[in-house]
Scaffold this active site. Structure first.
Site, short mmCIF file in Angstrom:
data_model
loop_
_atom_site.label_atom_id
_atom_site.label_comp_id
_atom_site.label_asym_id
_atom_site.label_seq_id
_atom_site.Cartn_x
_atom_site.Cartn_y
_atom_site.Cartn_z
CB SER A 230 17.61 -7.45 11.69
OG SER A 230 18.12 -8.74 11.73
CG ASP A 482 12.98 -12.32 7.28
OD1 ASP A 482 13.99 -13.04 7.21
OD2 ASP A 482 12.84 -11.40 8.11
CG HIS A 507 16.03 -9.74 7.19
ND1 HIS A 507 15.30 -10.31 8.21
CD2 HIS A 507 17.07 -9.13 7.79
CE1 HIS A 507 15.89 -10.07 9.37
NE2 HIS A 507 16.97 -9.35 9.15
#
Length: 548
Positions: A230, A482, A507
């Site tokens: 991320s 994602d 994710h």
């Protein structure tokens, strides 16, 4: 070795009658891509494995406050931050972890010369499998949360430590967890927050690596690989770009480094969220799309607010139109979070979720033509999967907020300075109500909250945007489920800037610990990632031998 593993897996799948297509792509045919898998491998999950999967990852959604109380950070940005905050930062790890806690005095300002102030940066170190001969150092570039959470929940690093003879280092990002440059005053004044930037954080990482190599016997001449997911994945990629002499390569998982400026359409994120729901059940996204009008119409009736409060089992009744907007935002953020964490096995966030939770949710959202009341009753059943899968919640609390949490404040400030990521919806290509990207309004709200104006072009200026082909040794991994993949690198740029796409991945699924229900695609992705890391390590030692 990885090629052999892939061949073995392929053979096993063929033996099971699974339709598999592996095709060579890219330069020289040295990377692999996979076609759609019509079946997943028939693993059965043991009770022990199931228990391992139930680890705390998510914080409850950051509920909307009134617009005058907090800046309206886009839903997706807030959801991104929510992924990395937990009510208990010492949550049970996904894999057994054994580490030691350390602190290093870091300069508050690495780039100026008028202050000598320092602060203690926390980092965690695990060296159980580290070998001084031909070993390596895996360095987690901490992001917007407490570093203990990342240590406990980045199972991939622990899973591969022995194979790579690796020391594991988890470095905490300044202004998060315990690494507060001005202690409890760090968020009291924007003057103190002036040093909360990605550039300062990368400099912290560089100083820490130099310190570790200088003070740990045997570490001086070992290769370091940056890893992150991320925002941490963005930092890992940027670290390799800015400090190539510090790290030999980087694994950037679910890193939306192109979700800035006009590099990607502002609606791509919500379009992918919608696609996840569309594919997970007939009429699912259409039902959600129709729910917004149903909420509006019911709210306008005499007893509508009371009825909505009762039908949705809200802890606090709706009182006005502002509460209705609050409700819509809270529901929208729920769908966003489900898209990001649509994992293939049961997971225990603050509240448990089933495997493939969107498919479970969509079972209640299969008829968009129902009456407004019936449709909203089904919306409640869907929301109840996310917030009350355990059956223990008496009501749904849309007023819960974590704005007093330092991590939330830190990310809010970053979103108002460097991390300006445009989001929009049009209600046509997505299942949400139309909302345009209004930078002026966004900037004004940031100024009201923090006394600063965002710089929307700074990230692309300092890190290059799409012009990154001069760099090397970065693997960008993205899951097709994602929504952040819309701002990620999903195609190879060069031989050494490689994209790995995981069709059944949410994710940064690849950074999570091994699980018996992992899709074959994530097993292959991890194998490819390890293959690249081994090559970087071999190249490093070959270069060292030439020097001597």
């Amino acid at each position: 070795m990885v090629a052999i593993i892939i061949t073995i897996i392929w053979g096993l799948l063929r033996a099971r009658g699974v339709a598999v297509e592996l095709r060579q792509t890219g330069h020289g045919g040295e990377r692999w891509a996979w076609g759609a898998l019509k079946e997943r491998m028939g693993f059965r999950q043991s009770a022990a494995t199931l228990a391992m999967g139930r680890h705390t990852v998510l914080l409850l959604l950051l509920a909307f406050l009134t617009l005058r109380e907090v800046i309206p950070v886009p839903l997706a940005l807030r959801a991104l931050s929510n992924l990395h905050r937990s009510a208990s930062f010492t949550s049970r790890p996904a894999v057994p972890t054994k580490y030691t806690v350390h602190y290093l005095q870091q300069k508050v300002d690495h780039f100026g010369f008028t202050t000598d102030k320092t602060f203690k940066q926390r980092y965690l170190l695990a060296d159980e499998h580290w070998k001084k001969d031909d070993g390596s150092i895996l360095f987690y570039t901490g992001n917007e949360g407490d570093i203990v959470w990342f240590c406990n929940n980045t199972g991939f690093m622990w899973d591969v430590a022995e194979e790579l003879k690796a020391m594991l280092v988890f470095a905490e990002h300044r202004y998060y967890g315990e690494s507060l440059p001005f202690g409890n005053d760090s968020f009291k004044d924007s003057r103190y927050l002036n040093y909360l930037t990605s550039e300062q954080a990368l400099a912290d990482f560089a100083v820490l690596i130099k310190y570790l190599k200088r003070t740990i016997p045997g570490a001086k001449n070992q290769p370091v690989i940056a890893l992150g997911g991320s925002y941490g994945g963005m930092l890992a990629a940027w670290f390799r770009m800015k400090y190539p002499h510090m790290v030999v390569g980087a694994l950037a998982a679910s890193a939306p480094i192109w979700h800035f400026g006009n590099l990607v359409p502002c609606g791509v994120f919500m379009k992918i969220v919608t696609e996840d729901f569309r594919k997970s059940g007939p009429n699912c996204s259409e039902t959600i799309h129709n729910s917004w009008g149903a909420i509006t119409r019911l709210a306008r009736t005499g007893s509508g607010l009371h009825w909505l409060s009762e039908a949705l089992h809200l802890c606090t009744p709706l009182r006005n139109s502002q509460d209705v907007q609050h409700l819509k935002g809270w529901i929208s953020e729920t769908w966003i979070n489900l898209a990001m964490v649509d994992y293939p096995y049961e997971s225990n966030f603050l509240q448990p979720l089933p495997a493939w939770p969107i498919k479970v949710v969509c079972k209640y959202l299969n008829n968009p033509s129902l009456s407004d009341a019936q449709l909203l009753e089904n919306i409640f059943q869907a929301l109840n999967i996310y917030y009350n899968y355990s059956g223990q919640a008496r009501c749904l609390n849309i007023s819960e907020t974590t704005t007093s949490n330092l991590g939330t404040q830190g990310w809010s400030y970053q979103a108002c300075t460097e991390m300006v990521m445009p989001f929009c919806t049009n209600g046509i290509d997505d299942m949400f109500e139309p909302r345009s990207w209004n930078f002026r309004e966004y900037s004004d709200d940031c100024f009201k909250q923090w006394g600063v104006r965002p710089r929307p072009t700074w990230i692309t200026t300092v890190y290059g945007g799409r012009n990154i082909s001069s760099h090397s040794n970065i693997v960008f991994s993205n899951g097709e489920l994602d929504p952040w993949s819309g701002g990620g690198v999903t195609k190879d740029i060069t031989d050494t800037l490689v994209a790995i796409t995981i069709p059944e991945g949410a994710h940064h699924l690849d950074l999570r610990a091994r699980n018996a229900f992992d899709p074959t695609t994530v097993l292959l992705a991890r194998s490819l990632e390890v293959r690249h890391m081994k090559q970087w390590i071999r190249d490093f030692y070959a270069s060292q031998r030439k020097k001597h």
